[in-house]
Write an enzyme that holds these catalytic residues in place. Structure first.
Site, PDB file in Angstrom:
ATOM      1  N   ARG A 155      -2.224  10.883   6.411  1.00 24.11           N
ATOM      2  CA  ARG A 155      -2.405   9.517   6.870  1.00 24.11           C
ATOM      3  C   ARG A 155      -1.977   8.538   5.780  1.00 24.11           C
ATOM      4  NH1 ARG A 155      -7.121   5.614   5.620  1.00 24.11           N
ATOM      5  NH2 ARG A 155      -7.327   7.048   3.891  1.00 24.11           N
TER       6      ARG A 155
ATOM      7  N   HIS B 169     -11.022  12.790   1.083  1.00 28.39           N
ATOM      8  CA  HIS B 169     -11.132  11.406   1.499  1.00 28.39           C
ATOM      9  C   HIS B 169     -10.990  11.177   2.991  1.00 28.39           C
ATOM     10  CE1 HIS B 169     -10.887   7.127   1.178  1.00 28.39           C
ATOM     11  NE2 HIS B 169      -9.648   7.071   1.601  1.00 28.39           N
TER      12      HIS B 169
ATOM     13  N   GLN C 281      -7.002  14.871   3.555  1.00 33.44           N
ATOM     14  CA  GLN C 281      -6.354  14.070   2.521  1.00 33.44           C
ATOM     15  C   GLN C 281      -7.227  13.945   1.272  1.00 33.44           C
ATOM     16  OE1 GLN C 281      -5.807   9.540   2.831  1.00 33.44           O
ATOM     17  NE2 GLN C 281      -3.769  10.373   3.098  1.00 33.44           N
TER      18      GLN C 281
ATOM     19  N   HIS D   9      -7.676  11.849  -2.040  1.00 30.05           N
ATOM     20  CA  HIS D   9      -7.282  10.543  -2.570  1.00 30.05           C
ATOM     21  C   HIS D   9      -7.198  10.629  -4.089  1.00 30.05           C
ATOM     22  CE1 HIS D   9      -7.232   6.300  -3.418  1.00 30.05           C
ATOM     23  NE2 HIS D   9      -7.217   6.007  -2.134  1.00 30.05           N
TER      24      HIS D   9
ATOM     25  N   ARG E  66      -0.575   9.304  -0.934  1.00 24.40           N
ATOM     26  CA  ARG E  66      -1.711   9.917  -1.627  1.00 24.40           C
ATOM     27  C   ARG E  66      -1.527  11.381  -1.948  1.00 24.40           C
ATOM     28  NH1 ARG E  66      -6.080   6.598   1.895  1.00 24.40           N
ATOM     29  NH2 ARG E  66      -5.534   4.669   0.846  1.00 24.40           N
TER      30      ARG E  66
ATOM     31  N   PHE F 137       0.851  -1.187   0.000  1.00 19.44           N
ATOM     32  CA  PHE F 137       0.000   0.000   0.000  1.00 19.44           C
ATOM     33  C   PHE F 137       0.879   1.226   0.000  1.00 19.44           C
ATOM     34  CE2 PHE F 137      -4.414   1.306   0.688  1.00 19.44           C
ATOM     35  CZ  PHE F 137      -5.078   0.180   0.270  1.00 19.44           C
TER      36      PHE F 137
ATOM     37  N   GLU G 271      -7.233   2.099  -3.346  1.00 15.28           N
ATOM     38  CA  GLU G 271      -5.803   2.140  -3.602  1.00 15.28           C
ATOM     39  C   GLU G 271      -5.272   0.732  -3.858  1.00 15.28           C
ATOM     40  OE1 GLU G 271      -3.522   4.772  -1.171  1.00 15.28           O
ATOM     41  OE2 GLU G 271      -1.870   3.358  -1.098  1.00 15.28           O
TER      42      GLU G 271
ATOM     43  N   LEU H  51     -14.853   6.219  -4.216  1.00 14.49           N
ATOM     44  CA  LEU H  51     -13.486   5.747  -4.231  1.00 14.49           C
ATOM     45  C   LEU H  51     -13.278   4.465  -5.021  1.00 14.49           C
ATOM     46  CD1 LEU H  51     -10.773   6.510  -2.834  1.00 14.49           C
ATOM     47  CD2 LEU H  51     -11.213   4.542  -1.389  1.00 14.49           C
TER      48      LEU H  51
HETATM   49  C1  LIG Z   1     -14.311   5.000   0.486  1.00 15.05           C
HETATM   50  C2  LIG Z   1     -13.345   4.879   1.616  1.00 15.05           C
HETATM   51  C3  LIG Z   1     -12.419   3.843   1.638  1.00 15.05           C
HETATM   52  C4  LIG Z   1     -11.531   3.713   2.689  1.00 15.05           C
HETATM   53  N1  LIG Z   1     -10.632   2.692   2.675  1.00 15.05           N
HETATM   54  C5  LIG Z   1      -9.791   2.544   3.729  1.00 15.05           C
HETATM   55  C6  LIG Z   1      -8.875   1.454   3.770  1.00 15.05           C
HETATM   56  O1  LIG Z   1      -8.804   0.632   2.873  1.00 15.05           O
HETATM   57  N2  LIG Z   1      -8.079   1.348   4.846  1.00 15.05           N
HETATM   58  C7  LIG Z   1      -8.139   2.222   5.885  1.00 15.05           C
HETATM   59  O2  LIG Z   1      -7.410   2.047   6.853  1.00 15.05           O
HETATM   60  N3  LIG Z   1      -9.001   3.250   5.868  1.00 15.05           N
HETATM   61  C8  LIG Z   1      -9.826   3.432   4.818  1.00 15.05           C
HETATM   62  N4  LIG Z   1     -10.705   4.486   4.819  1.00 15.05           N
HETATM   63  C9  LIG Z   1     -10.829   5.335   6.000  1.00 15.05           C
HETATM   64  C10 LIG Z   1     -11.590   4.593   7.088  1.00 15.05           C
HETATM   65  O3  LIG Z   1     -12.625   3.841   6.513  1.00 15.05           O
HETATM   66  C11 LIG Z   1     -12.204   5.516   8.115  1.00 15.05           C
HETATM   67  O4  LIG Z   1     -11.267   6.430   8.556  1.00 15.05           O
HETATM   68  C12 LIG Z   1     -12.697   4.734   9.326  1.00 15.05           C
HETATM   69  O5  LIG Z   1     -13.505   3.671   8.927  1.00 15.05           O
HETATM   70  C13 LIG Z   1     -13.439   5.625  10.281  1.00 15.05           C
HETATM   71  O6  LIG Z   1     -14.037   4.844  11.282  1.00 15.05           O
HETATM   72  P1  LIG Z   1     -14.817   5.518  12.445  1.00 15.05           P
HETATM   73  O7  LIG Z   1     -15.248   4.434  13.368  1.00 15.05           O
HETATM   74  O8  LIG Z   1     -14.030   6.620  13.010  1.00 15.05           O
HETATM   75  O9  LIG Z   1     -16.080   6.224  11.771  1.00 15.05           O
HETATM   76  P2  LIG Z   1     -17.282   5.709  10.826  1.00 15.05           P
HETATM   77  O10 LIG Z   1     -17.140   4.329  10.398  1.00 15.05           O
HETATM   78  O11 LIG Z   1     -17.483   6.759   9.812  1.00 15.05           O
HETATM   79  O12 LIG Z   1     -18.521   5.731  11.804  1.00 15.05           O
HETATM   80  C14 LIG Z   1     -19.074   6.899  12.296  1.00 15.05           C
HETATM   81  C15 LIG Z   1     -20.270   6.542  13.128  1.00 15.05           C
HETATM   82  O13 LIG Z   1     -20.723   7.700  13.805  1.00 15.05           O
HETATM   83  C16 LIG Z   1     -22.117   7.767  13.755  1.00 15.05           C
HETATM   84  N5  LIG Z   1     -22.486   9.172  13.921  1.00 15.05           N
HETATM   85  C17 LIG Z   1     -21.958  10.260  13.312  1.00 15.05           C
HETATM   86  N6  LIG Z   1     -22.537  11.378  13.785  1.00 15.05           N
HETATM   87  C18 LIG Z   1     -23.426  10.992  14.724  1.00 15.05           C
HETATM   88  C19 LIG Z   1     -24.334  11.674  15.576  1.00 15.05           C
HETATM   89  N7  LIG Z   1     -24.444  13.002  15.564  1.00 15.05           N
HETATM   90  N8  LIG Z   1     -25.102  10.947  16.403  1.00 15.05           N
HETATM   91  C20 LIG Z   1     -25.021   9.596  16.435  1.00 15.05           C
HETATM   92  N9  LIG Z   1     -24.188   8.909  15.653  1.00 15.05           N
HETATM   93  C21 LIG Z   1     -23.403   9.596  14.818  1.00 15.05           C
HETATM   94  C22 LIG Z   1     -22.489   7.140  12.444  1.00 15.05           C
HETATM   95  O14 LIG Z   1     -23.791   6.646  12.497  1.00 15.05           O
HETATM   96  C23 LIG Z   1     -21.452   6.010  12.354  1.00 15.05           C
HETATM   97  O15 LIG Z   1     -21.949   4.874  13.021  1.00 15.05           O
HETATM   98  C24 LIG Z   1     -11.574   4.642   3.748  1.00 15.05           C
HETATM   99  C25 LIG Z   1     -12.492   5.675   3.728  1.00 15.05           C
HETATM  100  C26 LIG Z   1     -13.351   5.827   2.662  1.00 15.05           C
HETATM  101  C27 LIG Z   1     -14.252   7.018   2.629  1.00 15.05           C
END
Ligand SMILES: Cc1cc2nc3c(=O)[nH]c(=O)nc-3n(C[C@H](O)[C@H](O)[C@H](O)COP(=O)(O)OP(=O)(O)OC[C@H]3O[C@@H](n4cnc5c(N)ncnc54)[C@H](O)[C@@H]3O)c2cc1C
Ligand code: SF4
Lengths: 578, 236
Positions: free
Chosen positions: A390, A348, A236, A238, A282, A123, A251, A248
């Site tokens: 990142r 991203h 970031q 992407h 990226r 990666f 990658e 997306l």
């Molecule tokens: C398309 C894409 C591909 C990616 N691919 C990769 C990868 O291959 N490898 C990697 O390491 N990272 C990747 N990332 C980044 C990574 O997916 C995220 O940074 C990570 O999943 C974030 O996890 P999280 O638990 O912080 O938030 P999220 O999974 O976004 O969850 C947020 C949660 O908060 C809740 N929420 C938000 N606001 C409120 C509110 N006001 N009240 C109640 N609930 C709320 C939502 O319901 C959700 O459950 C990718 C990101 C994207 C966009």
């Protein structure tokens, strides 16, 4: 389950806001230790954006090539453009390995090597193949497995509840107020600890890979409580967003060997990162793409270049990158086994966020003082693990590992602390927001304001930034904030009011965007994802420091006194070349 | 991008205001390559803000936006309107689930059935220091089943379920398959007891609706058949 179910009032030791990887991993940690936890999430847990992650999750298992936590650390430090806090990174690379084996034992279906181990792929920015993966649906299988584990341990979910305000008084967190999306009505959650795990905030931009839910709600709520955000200028972009849609293409495509080419059919990365080529980090690849586009070398002079997978062959594409193939086919009718795919940089990942220390406790300022009982993890947080940029696959790992650490920290806190009293009128703030949107006398529509915000943020605070553009955006955001006060929604009902949700979210986008703009204006250097054409060099002498930013009555207040934690003997700043 | 005028009907329902759902007609101009979700957004943002629906990722992975359009269950975010060429769009919520409001349905029962099949690895052996080994062949047994995004399109299209609300339904059975056929799992017997029940797997009459509805093209019926064979083998 020990949540008290009095209608509209719930008392529970820990409230986790968000059911992505960070929130669920924290909740699981608590539940496994028989602690009471309620998870509040505005979308069903399996709909969280973590499920959209495709490519992989980093850990130096060394299953397919030599690797070590030290190497992982070096890559992460360098990837962060030396802005990452090295104590956090050190903890991270060591815990990452444990996090993966735990996931495997929970049942995560990882792709395998011939000898049955977890497979790993290269990666961007990682010097060894370190991304554990499950085809190109890595986030999806991690999220589902965690959710299933939470079912196993009877975690109590408040699905489709959206937090509208935080109950913080005298630097102590006392709970949250959430809107019941399905039935309407505000609920008070009285708790000893709160975890903010609400994910990223790419929705401030027009071209973004982020889901609708990524509106940075907790960032808005933190600012509203006169607390700071950290390093918001680092967003970031992407390099492989599907042209015009922004969604997306993983990658992993480049990890598996895809090329990026310009109008002349040239693999132009040879001019920008001759050694790593397409697998440079990226920010480097996105800038290269944007430079090609700006210089008229986009395909047919347009705003896109090509991602070319054809030489990988249909078999490998279908086996390793089925989602990439499906997305291109379904969204723009391009079969990537036969044709190159139009791509452009897409907003991203958000490196900045709610500041926290290594135990995930939320910081009140740059001196290390904390808000008691308030925690944050995942993309909403700024620990700062990712610094100015990142590395791919470090964010799923960061969300999961620091989710677990948050669970542990909160578990300890809960045992030795009592409930603090609620503020005298806990519903006041949330109620105020709702009534202004439902009953206001203005005529503005949230949709048009959002569109203006997103369009301009992509234009003025994108891959390349300069003072003039950012000043223009600063004016614009003030105007939009003023107009927001006059937003009125069509839907006046209580039940599943999408209009209200979106209008509330716009309020958050508008406040944190102002902080993002001011932070970017102030940082007169180029580092990681923040690139200024008027200050194209990294400036360690003046800018090897974090940004803390508050929203005040008179505008944004900035403080740059928070130092980056650097192990000078081991990982001193060097030029970042690939 | 070339624009196109379209006319469509959406099944609307606000329980606070109406006794039952009714059809509402809309006319608007959209880009030719718009998806069904783009059209809904356009209506919600610029015509009638009170229209409600679920959506999140826009890339066919979160499973929020399953709907019925012109008789077919689809994901709104990945389905271009030109798929229904020339025809007037008729958009309604996923059938078989109670409507909460407009296109938003109550999926609690769907998720509850998932819980019933114990959707987590059951281990009776000690944990290894590192990972359990699993060969690529063993992984490929479950490779397709893990694509499921729990959108409910299959379950919603299943006639057996329409006639018996307690039937586990295709998505839960697929999940049962995913664990029973995971080489690491030791819980097959517990799950088989569960699905070999009155409201379990034998309610599946191989009608194939689920497969047609599945946006991930999962061969659900084949996996249900494999489960049936496994149950029969185990009972001899
Ligand atoms: C398309 C894409 C591909 C990616 N691919 C990769 C990868 O291959 N490898 C990697 O390491 N990272 C990747 N990332 C980044 C990574 O997916 C995220 O940074 C990570 O999943 C974030 O996890 P999280 O638990 O912080 O938030 P999220 O999974 O976004 O969850 C947020 C949660 O908060 C809740 N929420 C938000 N606001 C409120 C509110 N006001 N009240 C109640 N609930 C709320 C939502 O319901 C959700 O459950 C990718 C990101 C994207 C966009
Ligand atoms: S099997 Fe297919 S249709 Fe059924 S829930 Fe899963 S993804 Fe949706």
């Amino acid at each position: 389950m020990k949540v008290e179910e009095a209608k509209y009032y719930h008392q529970v030791d820990t409230v986790v806001v968000g059911a992505g990887l960070a929130g669920l991993r924290a909740a699981l940690e608590l539940a496994r230790n028989n602690q009471a936890v309620g998870v509040i999430t505005k979308v069903y847990p399996t709909r969280s954006h973590s499920g959209g992650a495709q490519g992989g999750i980093a850990a130096s298992l060394a299953n397919v090539a030599e690797d070590s936590p030290e190497l992982h650390m070096f890559d992460t430090v360098k990837g962060s453009d030396y802005l990452g806090d090295q104590d956090v990174i050190e903890l991270f690379v060591n815990e990452a390995i444990k996090t993966i084996y735990e996931f495997e034992h929970m049942g995560v279906p990882f792709s395998r090597t011939e000898d049955g181990k977890i497979n790993q792929r290269p990666f961007g920015g990682h010097s060894s193949p370190r991304a554990c993966f499950s085809a190109d649906i890595t986030g999806h299988v991690l999220l589902h497995t965690l959710y299933e584990q939470c079912l196993k341990y009877n975690v109590h979910f408040f699905n489709e509840y959206q937090v509208f305000s935080l109950l913080i008084k005298d630097d102590i967190s006392r709970g949250v107020v959430a809107w019941d999306i399905r039935n309407g009505g505000l609920h008070i959650f009285h708790s000893k600890t709160v975890l903010l795990a609400t994910g990223g905030y790419g929705r401030a931009f027009k071209i973004t890979s982020n889901s609708f839910a990524n509106s940075g709600d907790s960032l808005g709520l933190i600012l509203e409580n006169k607390l700071p955000l950290e390093d918001m200028e680092f967003v970031q972009f992407h390099p492989t967003g599907l042209y015009k849609h922004g969604i997306l293409l993983s990658e992993a495509a480049r990890g598996e060997g895809a090329y990026i080419t310009n109008d002349k059919g040239e693999r132009f990365m040879k001019n920008y990162a001759p050694e790593k080529m397409e697998l440079a980090p990226r920010d480097v690849v996105s800038r290269a793409e944007q430079t090609e586009i700006n210089n008229g070398r986009g395909i047919n002079g347009q705003e896109y270049v090509y991602l070319d997978l054809r030489h990988l062959g249909a078999k490998k594409i279908m086996e390793r990158l089925p989602q990439v193939q499906e997305l291109a086919l379904k969204y723009i009718k391009t079969d990537c086994t036969l044709e190159p795919v139009p791509i452009q940089p897409t907003a991203h990942y958000s490196m900045g966020g709610v500041p926290a220390n290594i135990k995930t406790e939320v910081l009140k300022n740059g001196n290390g003082d904390i808000i008691k009982g308030l925690y944050t993890a995942g993309e909403a947080s700024c620990l700062s693990l990712h610094g100015a940029n990142r590395l791919g696959t470090n964010s799923l790992q960061g969300a999961a590992t620091f989710g677990r650490i948050a669970g542990k920290s909160m578990s300890e806190f809960v045992k030795s602390n009592a409930y603090e009293s609620l503020p005298s009128n806990p519903l006041e703030v949330a109620n105020g927001k709702i009534s202004s949107l439902v009953e206001g006398s203005g005529k503005e529509k949230h949709a048009s304001l959002r569109e203006e915000l997103q369009k301009n943020m992509t234009k003025f605070l994108g891959v390349f930034r300069n003072e003039k553009d950012m000043l223009t955006m600063k004016q614009k955001i003030k105007e939009l904030q003023d107009r927001y006060k006059k937003v009125i929604i069509d839907d006046k009902g209580k039940i599943y009011n999408l209009d209200l949700i979106e209008a509330f979210e716009l309020g958050n986008l508008l406040v944190f965007s102002e902080v993002l703009i001011e932070g970017s204006l102030a940082r007169k250097e180029s580092r990681g994802a923040h690139y200024r054409t008027d200050f194209p060099e990294r400036d360690d002498e003046n800018w090897l420091k974090h940004t803390m930013a508050w929203k005040t009555e008179t505008g944004v207040k900035l403080d740059h006194s928070k130092k980056v934690i650097i192990y000078w003997d081991r990982y001193p700043p060097q030029e970042r070349k690939y | 991008m070339a624009k196109q005028k379209i006319k469509l009907k959406i099944l609307r329902y606000t329980p606070e205001k109406q006794k039952k759902p009714y059809w509402s007609t809309y006319q608007l101009e959209v880009d030719q390559d718009s998806t069904v979700l783009d059209v809904l957004n356009e209506i919600h943002w610029n015509i009638d803000g009170s229209l409600s629906y679920r959506r999140s990722c826009r890339s066919a992975i979160c499973g929020s936006c399953a709907l019925k359009v012109n008789g077919q269950n689809i994901l709104a975010c990945e389905t271009p309107i030109h798929k229904f060429k020339g025809k007037k769009l008729k958009i309604e919520p996923l059938p078989g689930f109670p409507i909460i409001k407009d296109l938003v349905v109550d999926m609690d029962n769907f998720f509850e059935k998932l819980r019933q099949i114990k959707p987590f690895l059951i281990l009776k052996k000690p944990l290894p220091d590192k990972e359990f080994t699993q060969s690529p062949e063993q992984f490929s047994e479950i490779r397709e089943s893990i694509l499921c995004i729990l959108c409910g399109a299959c379950t919603s299209s299943c006639p057996s379920l329409w006639s018996n609300k307690d039937y586990l339904g295709p998505a839960s059975l697929l999940k049962a398959y995913r664990f029973i056929f995971d080489s690491r799992d030791d819980g097959a017997m517990e799950r088989i007891d569960m699905i070999n029940d009155r409201n379990g797997i034998w309610r599946c009459h191989t009608i194939f609706n689920c497969m047609e509805a599945c946006p991930k093209n999962i061969n659900i019926t084949e996996y249900i058949s494999k489960l049936k064979v496994k149950i029969v083998e185990n009972s001899i």
